[in-house]
Design a protein around this motif. Structure first.
Motif, short mmCIF file in Angstrom:
data_model
loop_
_atom_site.label_atom_id
_atom_site.label_comp_id
_atom_site.label_asym_id
_atom_site.label_seq_id
_atom_site.Cartn_x
_atom_site.Cartn_y
_atom_site.Cartn_z
N LEU A 216 1.48 8.48 5.02
CA LEU A 216 2.49 8.61 3.97
C LEU A 216 3.77 7.89 4.36
O LEU A 216 4.34 7.10 3.60
CB LEU A 216 2.81 10.09 3.72
CG LEU A 216 1.88 10.85 2.79
CD1 LEU A 216 2.31 12.31 2.73
CD2 LEU A 216 1.94 10.23 1.40
N VAL A 217 4.23 8.18 5.57
CA VAL A 217 5.47 7.59 6.06
C VAL A 217 5.33 6.06 6.14
O VAL A 217 6.24 5.31 5.78
CB VAL A 217 5.85 8.19 7.43
CG1 VAL A 217 6.94 7.38 8.10
CG2 VAL A 217 6.30 9.62 7.25
N ASN B 130 3.29 4.16 4.35
CA ASN B 130 3.26 3.60 3.00
C ASN B 130 4.64 3.59 2.36
O ASN B 130 4.95 2.75 1.51
CB ASN B 130 2.30 4.38 2.11
CG ASN B 130 0.86 4.12 2.49
OD1 ASN B 130 0.58 3.16 3.21
ND2 ASN B 130 -0.04 4.96 2.05
N ALA B 131 5.49 4.53 2.76
CA ALA B 131 6.85 4.57 2.22
C ALA B 131 7.75 3.56 2.92
O ALA B 131 8.94 3.45 2.62
CB ALA B 131 7.42 5.98 2.38
#
Lengths: 426, 274
Positions: free
Chosen positions: B128-129, B131-132
Motif C-alpha cells: 500500500l505504502v 503504491n502510494a
C-alpha cells in the motif's frame, strides 16, 4: 437482533484481512532448462543504477563504485548500505512490492529463494566473468542457471595455538581425522586445555562445521532431484563429530554465543573451526604478538580429501531493473581480477576470482594463502529455495546428537524425512 | 497497612533484588560502551573498564551521520505519538460515550485487528505504502501508525470509566461533541494519555523492521536501523560501538519517560465529580 450482523461483519473483516495478507500471485519458478540472460549492449555504461549492499560492504562500496564511474563517465551508481539484521526480510518485501534496486549483494543461501520468486535476471552470456572458485560459482547457480557472480568468499579452517601444540608434542597441524582427535586430546592432557577443541554443540549454523567433514568423506547433499541426508558418508561425519562431545574433548554445554576468542587466547580451548574474520578477532583480544602464537590449517582430510564450507556473498541483477545493461556492466566490473584485488585492500573481503590471489598482499600472507588453498576444494550447499528451512532441522538434530548423545543414524533419518516432506521447492 | 515490620523488610528485600536485576544490564551497557573490544570479550568479564576509552563514541559520531538519523527518529516517533494521542482518544471517546448505529460492530472490528499480528499485515501494508509513492519518505515511516487498535481499546476502556454525567452536563450546557471531547474528556484522560504516549513513543523509537524496509536510502534511516548497519556484520559484531549507540539511543526515551511519569501517579480522573 444485532448480534448476527455483528458476527457477519467481523467475519467479513477478518476474511478480507487474511486474504489481503496472502494475496501474492503465484510466479513461475525458475525450473526447466538452464537459461542465460539476453546479451548486454557493447560500449561504456551509462545511466543511474541503485545498488544495495549490506553492512561494512555497503559502507565501503561507494569508493569502489567511484572507480567504475570514472571508467564510465555516463554512469552513476547509488549505493545504499543496509544492515545485515533482517536484510533478508527487506529483500523479500521489496520483491513482493516490486520496489527493488537494480543490482544488489545477496547472501549465498538466498539465491534459490529469490530465483524461485522469479526476481533474478539470468547471467548474460556475453559478460566476461569467469575464473571463480568452483564452490563459490556453485552458489550462484540454481537449477543449472547462473544468476550472478560470487562477489567475495570466505571458508572455514582449523585454528590452533602453535605454542600449545608444541607443548602437546605436535609441530604440525593434523591432516587426518584421527590426527585431529589425537591432537585435541593431547591439548587437554599435555597443554592444560580445558577442552581440546571448540565445536558448536548443535543449534543454528552448526551444519557449517559438520559439512566440511562430510564433504571430505565424499557426501553429496542432493542427487539432483531431492535432498540426500541419510547417506553413509553423512553418518560417518556426524558420528565423528559426536565422538568429540562423547569423549569430553569438546564442550557439550558450550553457550550459544561461545566465548571463542577469550578461550582461545587463554588456552582453555586452543583449537576451533571458523572463518577468516576470526583472525582479527582473536588478535584483538590476544594483543600484540599474538599473531605468532597461532596458525590456521586446512580441514583434516576424509577419504575423499579435504573440503570446507564456502560462504560469502553474491552479486545479482534484478529482472525489474530499468538499467539492466549498466547493472550487469557494474557486476562485470566487480568480477575483474584487478578490481577484486583492490576490493580486498579496501575491505579485506577475500576475492572470489582465483587469479586475484596472485597479488602480493594475499600471496605473501601465510595464513591467508591457506584460505586460498582451502577454497579450491570448498563446497556450497544446494541452492534449493527450501534449503534454509531444511537445514534448520539438521541443526536441531545435531543438537540432540551432541548434547544428549542421540543416535546419529536416527537423527539423519529424521532430517531426511523432514527434508522429503518439505521438498526442494523447485 | 502492610502488616508487620518483618513483612516490610521482606518486601524491600525482594524489590531490591528485582531492582538490581533490572538495572544491572543497563549499567553493563553504559560501562561497556567505554571498553575496548578486547576487554568486552574478555573472560572473566570486568565490570569497571580497565582502560576506559572514548573510541566507541568518537567512532559512533564520526562514522554515522548521527544528527540526520536522530532527527528522523525524533520526527517519526513524535508524529506517531501525537497521532495516536489524538486519534485513539477521539475514537475511544466515540466508542465509549456516543450512541450510533454499528458502534458495537465497529468496536469488535477494532478488537479483531488487535488480534492480527503485525507480521501478517506487514507485506500488504508495505505494498500500500509503495503504491502510494511513499517509499523512502518520512511520511511513509509514520503515516501507517498514526492510530493503533490497542490505543483505541485503551482509551475506550478508560473513558468508559469516566462519569457519563460529565458528558450529559456538557450537552445540557450546549457544548458540541468536539467541544465535550476536547474540553471535558481529554483533560480527564491524563493518566491514560501518558501511558499511551510512553508506550507509543517507545514502540516507534525502537521500531526496526518497518523503517528498514521502507527507507531505501540512508537519508531516511532511523537510529536503530543506522546502528544495526554499522555495528553488525555478516559474521561479527562490534559490541563496543553497539553499546555506545544503545546508550545514546536510550537517552531520549528516558527524557520522555521523565516528562510523562509524573502523570502516571497523579490522581484518578473520577475525582472530577464530587
Amino acid at each position: 437482533m444485532r448480534r448476527p450482523t455483528t458476527t457477519a461483519l467481523v467475519l467479513v473483516a477478518s476474511a478480507a484481512l487474511t486474504l489481503s495478507a496472502c494475496g501474492r500471485a503465484e510466479t513461475d519458478g525458475a525450473g526447466g532448462e538452464p537459461q542465460t540472460g539476453t546479451d548486454v549492449a557493447e560500449g561504456a555504461a551509462d545511466g543511474t543504477i541503485t545498488v544495495w549492499a549490506m553492512g561494512a560492504e555497503g559502507e565501503k562500496l561507494p569508493d569502489l563504485a567511484a572507480q567504475f564511474e570514472e571508467e564510465n563517465p555516463g554512469a552513476k551508481v547509488n549505493v545504499t548500505a543496509i544492515p545485515w539484521d533482517a536484510a533478508h526480510d527487506k529483500f523479500t518485501t521489496a520483491i513482493t512490492a516490486n520496489s527493488l534496486p537494480d543490482a544488489a549483494m545477496v547472501g549465498t543461501t538466498w539465491m534459490g529463494e529469490f530465483a524461485g520468486l522469479d526476481a533474478l535476471d539470468p547471467l548474460p552470456e556475453n559478460l566476461e566473468v569467469d575464473g571463480f572458485f568452483e564452490g563459490a560459482q556453485g552458489t550462484t547457480e540454481v537449477d543449472g542457471t547462473s544468476y550472478g557472480i560470487p562477489w567475495y568468499v570466505e571458508t572455514r579452517l582449523l585454528y590452533y595455538r602453535t605454542d600449545l601444540a608444541e607443548q602437546a608434542g605436535f609441530d604440525e597441524a593434523p591432516t587426518t581425522w584421527e590426527g585431529l582427535k589425537e591432537m585435541a586430546k593431547a591439548m587437554q592432557t599435555e597443554a592444560g586445555a580445558e577442552y581440546g577443541i571448540g565445536l558448536q554443540a548443535g543449534g543454528t549454523g552448526s551444519w557449517q562445521t559438520v559439512m566440511p567433514f562430510a564433504w571430505g568423506e565424499g557426501a553429496e547433499l542432493t542427487d539432483g532431484e531431492g535432498y540426500t541426508f541419510d547417506t553413509p558418508e553423512m553418518l560417518e561425519a556426524v558420528e565423528y563429530y559426536q565422538s568429540f562431545f562423547d569423549e569430553g574433548i569438546a564442550n557439550k554445554s558450550a553457550p550459544a554465543q561461545p566465548t571463542t576468542e577469550p578461550d582461545f587466547v587463554s588456552g582453555d580451548v586452543p583449537m576451533f573451526i571458523s572463518g577468516p574474520w576470526m583472525m582479527s578477532a582473536v588478535e584483538e583480544v590476544g594483543g600484540e604478538g599474538f599473531e605468532d602464537k597461532y596458525s590456521v590449517a586446512k580441514i583434516p582430510e576424509g577419504s575423499a580429501g579435504s573440503s570446507s564450507f564456502v560462504g560469502g556473498s553474491d552479486f545479482v541483477v534484478f529482472k525489474s531493473s530499468q538499467e539492466r545493461d549498466t547493472a550487469w556492466k557494474f557486476v562485470e566490473f566487480l568480477a575483474d581480477p584487478e578490481v577484486q584485488a583492490t576490493w580486498y585492500d579496501m575491505s579485506t573481503d577475500l576475492p572470489s576470482v582465483q587469479s586475484a590471489w596472485d597479488t602480493d598482499a594475499l600471496a605473501s600472507d601465510e595464513k591467508l594463502s591457506v584460505f586460498g588453498e582451502q577454497l579450491e576444494t570448498a563446497k556450497a550447499p544446494p541452492s534449493y529455495p527450501t534449503w534454509e528451512q531444511v537445514v534448520a532441522s539438521l541443526d536441531t538434530e545435531l543438537e540432540k546428537v551432541t548434547k544428549t548423545g542421540a543416535d546419529p543414524a536416527e537423527a539423519l533419518k529424521t532430517v531426511q524425512q523432514q527434508a522429503d516432506s518439505i521438498g526442494t521447492g523447485q | 497497612m502492610l502488616g508487620s515490620r518483618k513483612q516490610q523488610y521482606w518486601l524491600y528485600g525482594v524489590l531490591a533484588v528485582a531492582l538490581v536485576a533490572v538495572i544491572a544490564p543497563f549499567v553493563w551497557m553504559v560501562l561497556g560502551s567505554f571498553k575496548t573490544t578486547g576487554e568486552l570479550r574478555q573472560s572473566p568479564p570486568t565490570w569497571w573498564p580497565e582502560t576506559a576509552t572514548l573510541d566507541n563514541y568518537t567512532q559512533l559520531f564520526a562514522r554515522l551521520d548521527f544528527g540526520g538519523y536522530f532527527t528522523n527518529s525524533i520526527v517519526v516517533a513524535t508524529a506517531v505519538t501525537a497521532g495516536n494521542l489524538v486519534f485513539c482518544s477521539m475514537l475511544g471517546y466515540a466508542l465509549a460515550m456516543l450512541d450510533f448505529r454499528g458502534k458495537r460492530a465497529l468496536f469488535v472490528v477494532v478488537m479483531t485487528t488487535l488480534m492480527i499480528p503485525g507480521v501478517v499485515t506487514f507485506v500488504p501494508l508495505f505494498v500500500l505504502v509503495a503504491n502510494a509513492g511513499l517509499v523512502d519518505t518520512l511520511p511513509g515511516l509514520f503515516l501507517p501508525f498514526l492510530v493503533s487498535p490497542f490505543g483505541v481499546f485503551l482509551m475506550r476502556q478508560f473513558i468508559l470509566g469516566l462519569p457519563r454525567d460529565l458528558v450529559d452536563a456538557g450537552r445540557v450546557d450546549g457544548a458540541g461533541e468536539l467541544r465535550i471531547y476536547w474540553r471535558i474528556i481529554l483533560p480527564l484522560c491524563g493518566p491514560a494519555l501518558a501511558t499511551l504516549g510512553i508506550l507509543t513513543f517507545l514502540g516507534s523509537w525502537n521500531n526496526f523492521l518497518w523503517p528498514l524496509v521502507v527507507a531505501q536510502t540512508e537519508q531516511s534511516y532511523t537510529l536503530p536501523v543506522a546502528l544495526a548497519l554499522y555495528s553488525t556484520g555478516q559474521n561479527s559484531t562490534q559490541y563496543g560501538l553497539l553499546l555506545a549507540g544503545a546508550t545514546v539511543v536510550v537517552l531520549p526515551v528516558l527524557v520522555v519517560f521523565m516528562i510523562f511519569q509524573r502523570r502516571f501517579i497523579e490522581g484518578i480522573a473520577t475525582t472530577g465529580i464530587k
